[in-house]
Design a protein around this motif. Structure first.
Motif, PDB file in Angstrom:
ATOM      1  N   PRO A  76      16.606 -91.591 -26.636  1.00 32.94           N
ATOM      2  CA  PRO A  76      17.484 -92.411 -27.493  1.00 32.94           C
ATOM      3  C   PRO A  76      18.584 -91.615 -28.172  1.00 32.94           C
ATOM      4  O   PRO A  76      19.642 -92.176 -28.501  1.00 32.94           O
ATOM      5  CB  PRO A  76      16.523 -92.979 -28.540  1.00 32.94           C
ATOM      6  N   ILE A  77      18.356 -90.318 -28.400  1.00 36.80           N
ATOM      7  CA  ILE A  77      19.380 -89.555 -29.124  1.00 36.80           C
ATOM      8  C   ILE A  77      19.945 -88.402 -28.292  1.00 36.80           C
ATOM      9  O   ILE A  77      20.780 -87.631 -28.754  1.00 36.80           O
ATOM     10  CB  ILE A  77      18.809 -89.009 -30.461  1.00 36.80           C
ATOM     11  N   ASN A  78      19.449 -88.274 -27.042  1.00 38.53           N
ATOM     12  CA  ASN A  78      19.936 -87.249 -26.124  1.00 38.53           C
ATOM     13  C   ASN A  78      19.861 -85.825 -26.716  1.00 38.53           C
ATOM     14  O   ASN A  78      20.828 -85.076 -26.690  1.00 38.53           O
ATOM     15  CB  ASN A  78      21.370 -87.575 -25.674  1.00 38.53           C
ATOM     16  N   VAL A  79      18.684 -85.519 -27.256  1.00 38.61           N
ATOM     17  CA  VAL A  79      18.423 -84.160 -27.734  1.00 38.61           C
ATOM     18  C   VAL A  79      17.296 -83.584 -26.880  1.00 38.61           C
ATOM     19  O   VAL A  79      16.284 -84.247 -26.675  1.00 38.61           O
ATOM     20  CB  VAL A  79      18.000 -84.170 -29.224  1.00 38.61           C
ATOM     21  N   PHE A  80      17.516 -82.386 -26.375  1.00 38.36           N
ATOM     22  CA  PHE A  80      16.511 -81.769 -25.507  1.00 38.36           C
ATOM     23  C   PHE A  80      15.633 -80.786 -26.297  1.00 38.36           C
ATOM     24  O   PHE A  80      16.110 -80.136 -27.231  1.00 38.36           O
ATOM     25  CB  PHE A  80      17.187 -80.989 -24.381  1.00 38.36           C
ATOM     26  N   ILE A  81      14.374 -80.710 -25.891  1.00 34.77           N
ATOM     27  CA  ILE A  81      13.506 -79.689 -26.477  1.00 34.77           C
ATOM     28  C   ILE A  81      13.392 -78.529 -25.483  1.00 34.77           C
ATOM     29  O   ILE A  81      13.038 -78.724 -24.315  1.00 34.77           O
ATOM     30  CB  ILE A  81      12.104 -80.255 -26.788  1.00 34.77           C
ATOM     31  N   ASP A  82      13.735 -77.328 -25.924  1.00 32.57           N
ATOM     32  CA  ASP A  82      13.694 -76.114 -25.100  1.00 32.57           C
ATOM     33  C   ASP A  82      14.346 -76.285 -23.719  1.00 32.57           C
ATOM     34  O   ASP A  82      13.727 -75.971 -22.702  1.00 32.57           O
ATOM     35  CB  ASP A  82      12.235 -75.632 -24.906  1.00 32.57           C
ATOM     36  N   PRO A  83      15.571 -76.776 -23.652  1.00 33.29           N
ATOM     37  CA  PRO A  83      16.170 -76.989 -22.333  1.00 33.29           C
ATOM     38  C   PRO A  83      16.472 -75.672 -21.620  1.00 33.29           C
ATOM     39  O   PRO A  83      16.748 -74.661 -22.264  1.00 33.29           O
ATOM     40  CB  PRO A  83      17.462 -77.747 -22.655  1.00 33.29           C
ATOM     41  N   GLN A  84      16.424 -75.724 -20.294  1.00 37.65           N
ATOM     42  CA  GLN A  84      16.642 -74.528 -19.477  1.00 37.65           C
ATOM     43  C   GLN A  84      18.125 -74.277 -19.218  1.00 37.65           C
ATOM     44  O   GLN A  84      18.494 -73.189 -18.807  1.00 37.65           O
ATOM     45  CB  GLN A  84      15.912 -74.689 -18.140  1.00 37.65           C
ATOM     46  N   TYR A  85      18.945 -75.322 -19.401  1.00 37.90           N
ATOM     47  CA  TYR A  85      20.389 -75.185 -19.149  1.00 37.90           C
ATOM     48  C   TYR A  85      21.152 -75.624 -20.400  1.00 37.90           C
ATOM     49  O   TYR A  85      20.637 -76.408 -21.186  1.00 37.90           O
ATOM     50  CB  TYR A  85      20.787 -76.049 -17.956  1.00 37.90           C
ATOM     51  N   PRO A  86      22.374 -75.134 -20.582  1.00 38.44           N
ATOM     52  CA  PRO A  86      23.142 -75.497 -21.771  1.00 38.44           C
ATOM     53  C   PRO A  86      23.303 -77.011 -21.926  1.00 38.44           C
ATOM     54  O   PRO A  86      23.604 -77.707 -20.954  1.00 38.44           O
ATOM     55  CB  PRO A  86      24.507 -74.841 -21.511  1.00 38.44           C
ATOM     56  N   VAL A  87      23.052 -77.510 -23.152  1.00 39.33           N
ATOM     57  CA  VAL A  87      23.193 -78.940 -23.451  1.00 39.33           C
ATOM     58  C   VAL A  87      23.956 -79.101 -24.763  1.00 39.33           C
ATOM     59  O   VAL A  87      24.253 -78.120 -25.448  1.00 39.33           O
ATOM     60  CB  VAL A  87      21.811 -79.634 -23.573  1.00 39.33           C
ATOM     61  N   GLU A  88      24.213 -80.355 -25.112  1.00 39.29           N
ATOM     62  CA  GLU A  88      24.891 -80.640 -26.376  1.00 39.29           C
ATOM     63  C   GLU A  88      24.023 -80.275 -27.569  1.00 39.29           C
ATOM     64  O   GLU A  88      24.416 -79.507 -28.431  1.00 39.29           O
ATOM     65  CB  GLU A  88      25.242 -82.137 -26.455  1.00 39.29           C
ATOM     66  N   LYS A  89      22.803 -80.880 -27.578  1.00 36.30           N
ATOM     67  CA  LYS A  89      21.920 -80.670 -28.717  1.00 36.30           C
ATOM     68  C   LYS A  89      20.541 -80.257 -28.237  1.00 36.30           C
ATOM     69  O   LYS A  89      19.980 -80.897 -27.335  1.00 36.30           O
ATOM     70  CB  LYS A  89      21.771 -81.975 -29.515  1.00 36.30           C
ATOM     71  N   ALA A  90      20.013 -79.206 -28.867  1.00 37.03           N
ATOM     72  CA  ALA A  90      18.696 -78.728 -28.445  1.00 37.03           C
ATOM     73  C   ALA A  90      17.836 -78.389 -29.650  1.00 37.03           C
ATOM     74  O   ALA A  90      18.334 -77.864 -30.652  1.00 37.03           O
ATOM     75  CB  ALA A  90      18.845 -77.496 -27.556  1.00 37.03           C
ATOM     76  N   ILE A  91      16.537 -78.745 -29.542  1.00 41.06           N
ATOM     77  CA  ILE A  91      15.563 -78.232 -30.513  1.00 41.06           C
ATOM     78  C   ILE A  91      14.878 -77.059 -29.832  1.00 41.06           C
ATOM     79  O   ILE A  91      14.447 -77.171 -28.673  1.00 41.06           O
ATOM     80  CB  ILE A  91      14.514 -79.297 -30.872  1.00 41.06           C
ATOM     81  N   ILE A  92      14.798 -75.917 -30.516  1.00 35.48           N
ATOM     82  CA  ILE A  92      14.178 -74.737 -29.925  1.00 35.48           C
ATOM     83  C   ILE A  92      12.847 -74.497 -30.638  1.00 35.48           C
ATOM     84  O   ILE A  92      12.818 -74.301 -31.851  1.00 35.48           O
ATOM     85  CB  ILE A  92      15.072 -73.489 -30.069  1.00 35.48           C
ATOM     86  N   THR A  93      11.723 -74.536 -29.865  1.00 32.30           N
ATOM     87  CA  THR A  93      10.406 -74.383 -30.506  1.00 32.30           C
ATOM     88  C   THR A  93      10.171 -72.950 -30.965  1.00 32.30           C
ATOM     89  O   THR A  93       9.570 -72.724 -32.002  1.00 32.30           O
ATOM     90  CB  THR A  93       9.261 -74.786 -29.558  1.00 32.30           C
TER      91      THR A  93
END
Ligand code: ZN
Ligand code: ZN
Lengths: 530, 326
Positions: free
Chosen positions: B12-29
């Motif tokens: 719903p908000i297009n935020v990735f958790i620990d993404p492997q490739y560059p994204v707009e928004k990421a949460i890093i654990t």
């Protein structure tokens, strides 16, 4: 000192496998002998050198037990991950409280003296009291082969270090003792004269030949220094003849006397001889296939005895009337052998002849002519005239010049995890050839590739797996091997009806497609086996 | 619409958790390299996680950094996000997502065992748990780490003429091991490979006292025998050949598999891990109350099987590049 014997043995095994250097392993063994009493230390040596088998319980029994204790699917996944049965079971065994275990000798004696059911109960009780490492060691004890990287040779080296004696002294008397080697340890610890062994009942280590290097060796070797003999395509044996009995040992020291009831000899002097056991009437050897009809048989029927009579061709003599001839040179021993043979001529006993030749070119001609004419020769042996009879394979003394290997193109069908160092690799390969439109396996190969090739093969197997059966993977049938082998024979045990002798990978044909592999019928026709 | 997809995108908000490739928004654990990648526009995470990212990848490794404290709730549209401690390394966190009465927890890498260099794991109740499975087989049961470090302390007494080289990951494992040595009474200088220096200093700055440390330099190789911590790769490298008399050790959860120890030519295996073992994994799954379990990061098959047996909805979720122990 005896109290924690099995624990101590487990720690020894663990320390040994974690020691990368051979010397460190040997040090650990010496340390262990110093701190351990008889008979436990002797049993430890026997277990490490594989001279003692505890076979009443098989790993399949244990697999059933563990599968009743833990989820069978989790067991299978774990086993597939670890790749070693003893280790998987030791890690999954439900943990109870660590309690004192029995001694190593008590453990071994219990195995030998009790019924399978009692042994199973006892084993479970010990595993319940053990730590993970102890469980691993206990299971290793009877799941065949400790595979801890200590060869029999290294075990003997450790004994020679412990007793501060010459390795050769130990080699020479080794087969005269049996586990738990109490007399041997007593001599090593307290010194004194070398313990006597019964020469006429003991296997004496055999002298082995080096493979000749065609490019380099012939240039350096002088033909005048060597005698040449045929290398017969039978099995190498040691023959002991005394006035009371005949004993036949295979080259590993297994007593095979009972498989050959027709080979009972008389003698005017006690002798220990070296020779080749062959099959054929009137001292004319037939093929190795015929000999195979006589091997690994418990009972020999009259029909088989008549159809495949055995005899021995003599190569060498080691003892005569308890006199050790091994430190004499080959040509002198040969003379003694010929004298003995001439005054003890009898059925089923022949002398292997010496091939006369002037120079290497000469010998090459003879070799090519005879090897082409018949498959009873495995090749030619070259023996240095002044070579004493060593234990094992000394450099530059005896050479074998074998028949060129045969080969066949086959496709990889199954791969299995290897053992020891290779347990994380799929290193054992089953390959097959075409039988009409189908594939049929014709053998297994474990060797012939380099470490880099093994890496590639392992990757290929993992990428091309179609199905898994425990440690075995069935692969896409696309990779072609050129398989070399020494000989081929008919076999009822194999689906293909063929058995290859010493198959190994001679080339990995990444370039070839599976349509190019060999056809079963063509192989049978070519080797006249249909 | 799903709240979370298999790539760990909060849809719903297009935020990735620990993404492997560059994204707009990421949460890093947490800041381990298989979770924290450079190049995102905006990253959210604990202060420690983002500071270590800057330390390793540079101050411009992301466009914007937003620090979040443990327990602090952030609302983005209909989704609220809260971080909870994961006990894995300094700053490591689990991510709780709440959306229309549904709670999802992504554990990231975690452990529940004691570690004085990381904030302790906190169990969070949820409907769906996305769990790691690095040690997702019942063969993995990590022993008491104090007992493990004593193996080294015992060995240096007997082998007092040898260097003890211990392979450890630079972030987390190294500092935890040093701390364990201190807690078990070893207060002499511990030597570290240059690759460990920055992170050790960072931990010190955060008030985690590691005792006397010395970075190995060219002229400190020949001095008396010592305990040396280095990345596992350095132990296989030419670097380690400078040490003439040495004993090789490694601290890792894999070290309980003898075959693996033997293959890596490790003489003293230390079974110490910053990941949950089988018992911790299954206990967390049981206690968090979730009926849906997604399994990722390692040996998914066994854990999925276990969950299914317990009547839970479980499925594997494979993410590339994450099955080793980091
Ligand atoms: Zn990770
Ligand atoms: Zn991590």
């Amino acid at each position: 000192m005896r109290r924690y014997s099995l624990e101590k043995f487990a720690r020894l095994l663990e320390n040994i496998i974690y020691s990368p250097s051979r010397n460190r392993k040997i040090e650990l063994l010496v340390e262990y002998y110093k701190q351990t009493n008889d008979p436990d230390r002797g049993f430890a040596v026997a277990l490490i050198t594989n001279s003692l088998k505890l076979s009443s319980i098989r790993s399949t029994n244990l697999k059933q037990i563990i599968k009743s204790k833990v989820d069978p699917i989790l067991f299978d996944l774990s086993y597939d991950y670890v790749g070693d049965m003893a280790e998987t079971i030791s890690l999954l065994w439900p943990f109870k409280k660590k309690k004192k275990l029995c001694t190593l000798s008590y453990f071994i004696n219990f195995f030998h003296e009790n019924s399978k059911l009692q042994v199973e109960k006892f084993l479970i009780s010990q595993l319940d009291k053990a730590s993970t490492t102890e469980r691993w060691a206990i299971i290793k004890l009877f799941t065949g082969g400790l595979r801890i990287g200590v060869s029999e040779k290294n075990a003997k080296v450790s004994l020679s270090k412990f007793g501060n004696v010459n390795l050769d002294q130990i080699e020479k008397i080794w087969h005269g003792f049996s586990p738990p080697y109490v007399k041997l340890f007593s001599w090593l610890e307290k010194g004194g004269p070398i313990p006597k062994i019964d020469i006429l009942k003991t296997f004496h280590p055999m002298m082995l030949a080096d493979q000749i290097d065609l490019k380099n060796d012939f240039r350096k070797l002088s033909p005048d220094d060597f005698e040449a003999e045929w290398k017969w395509d039978g099995i190498r044996v040691q023959l002991i003849i005394s006035d009371t009995e005949t004993v036949i040992f295979s080259r590993n020291g297994d007593n095979i006397t009972n498989s050959f009831p027709e080979l009972r000899f008389k003698t005017n002097r006690n002798v220990v001889l070296d020779g080749e056991l062959l099959v054929g009437g009137d001292l004319n050897p037939t093929s190795f296939n015929d000999l195979q009809q006589r091997l690994n048989r418990k009972k020999v029927s009259k029909g088989i005895l008549q159809k495949f009579p055995a005899f021995i061709k003599l190569y060498d003599i080691l003892f005569q009337d308890f006199k050790d001839l091994r430190s004499m040179k080959f040509s002198s021993r040969r003379e003694i052998l010929e004298n003995w043979y001439n005054s003890n001529k009898q059925d089923n006993l022949d002398l292997s002849s010496i091939i006369f030749f002037e120079n290497w070119k000469d010998l090459t001609k003879v070799r090519n002519k005879f090897l082409q004419s018949s498959n009873i020769y495995e090749g030619i042996m070259l023996k240095k005239k002044n070579s004493i009879y060593y234990n094992g394979r000394p450099k530059g003394m005896w050479y074998k010049w074998k028949r060129d290997p045969k080969s066949v193109d086959a496709v990889l069908m199954y791969a299995q995890r290897g053992h020891g160092k290779r347990s994380s690799y799929y290193s054992d390969y089953t390959f097959g050839v075409l039988d009409g439109k189908n594939l049929v396996p014709i053998g297994k190969a474990y060797s012939g590739y380099t470490n880099e090739e093994l890496d590639k093969l392992d990757k290929f197997v993992r990428k091309n797996t179609i199905q898994k059966f425990g440690p075995v993977r069935e692969v896409e049938k696309t990779l072609v091997f050129e398989i070399a082998f020494d000989s081929i024979s008919k076999s009822k045990r194999h689906k293909s009806g063929l058995a290859l002798r010493f198959p190994r990978i001679s080339k990995i044909r990444w370039d070839k497609s599976p349509e190019e592999i060999e056809d079963l019928k063509r192989i049978k026709d070519f080797y006249k086996l249909s | 619409m799903h709240l979370l997809d298999y790539r760990l995108n909060i849809v719903p908000i297009n935020v990735f958790i620990d993404p492997q490739y560059p994204v707009e928004k990421a949460i890093i654990t947490h800041a381990h390299a298989d979770h924290a990648k450079p190049g995102h526009k905006k990253v959210l995470g604990t202060k420690e996680t983002l500071e270590i990212m800057k330390l390793r990848y540079g101050k411009t490794c992301a466009g914007e950094f937003q620090y979040i404290n443990y327990g602090q709730k952030i609302q983005i549209d209909d989704v609220s996000i809260t971080l909870y401690p994961a006990g894995h390394i300094i700053g490591s966190s689990q991510v709780l997502l709440e959306y229309k009465n549904h709670k999802i927890v992504v554990t990231g890498d975690y452990k529940t065992k004691k570690d004085t260099t990381a904030t302790s794991f906190e169990l969070v109740k949820c409907n769906t748990l996305v769990t790691e499975a690095t040690f997702g087989l019942p063969i993995f049961k990590h022993p008491d780490p104090n007992k493990e470090v004593r193996k080294i302390l015992d060995s240096i007494k007997i082998n007092n003429d040898k260097d003890h080289l211990i392979g450890v990951y630079a972030l987390g494992k190294a500092q935890r091991l040093i701390k364990l040595f201190r807690e078990n009474g070893f207060d002499e200088t511990i030597f570290i490979h240059g690759a460990l220096n920055k992170i050790c200093n960072y931990y010190e700055d955060k008030g985690i006292n590691l005792g006397k440390l010395k970075m190995l330099t060219k002229d400190s190789f020949d001095i008396e025998p010592k305990i040396i911590l280095a990345p596992p790769s350095a132990l296989k490298d030419r670097w380690s050949r400078r040490f003439k008399k040495k004993i090789i050790s490694q601290a890792s959860g894999w070290m309980n598999i003898k075959q693996r120890v033997k293959q890596s030519l490790i003489e003293i295996p230390l079974v110490i891990s910053d990941h949950a073992d089988w018992n911790e994994l299954t206990k967390t799954i049981s206690n968090c109350g979730a009926e849906n379990i997604w399994v990722t990061h390692g040996r998914e098959e066994g854990l999925v099987h276990w969950c299914t047996r317990k009547g839970l909805n479980a499925k594997p979720l494979s993410i590339k590049g994450r099955d080793e122990e980091i």
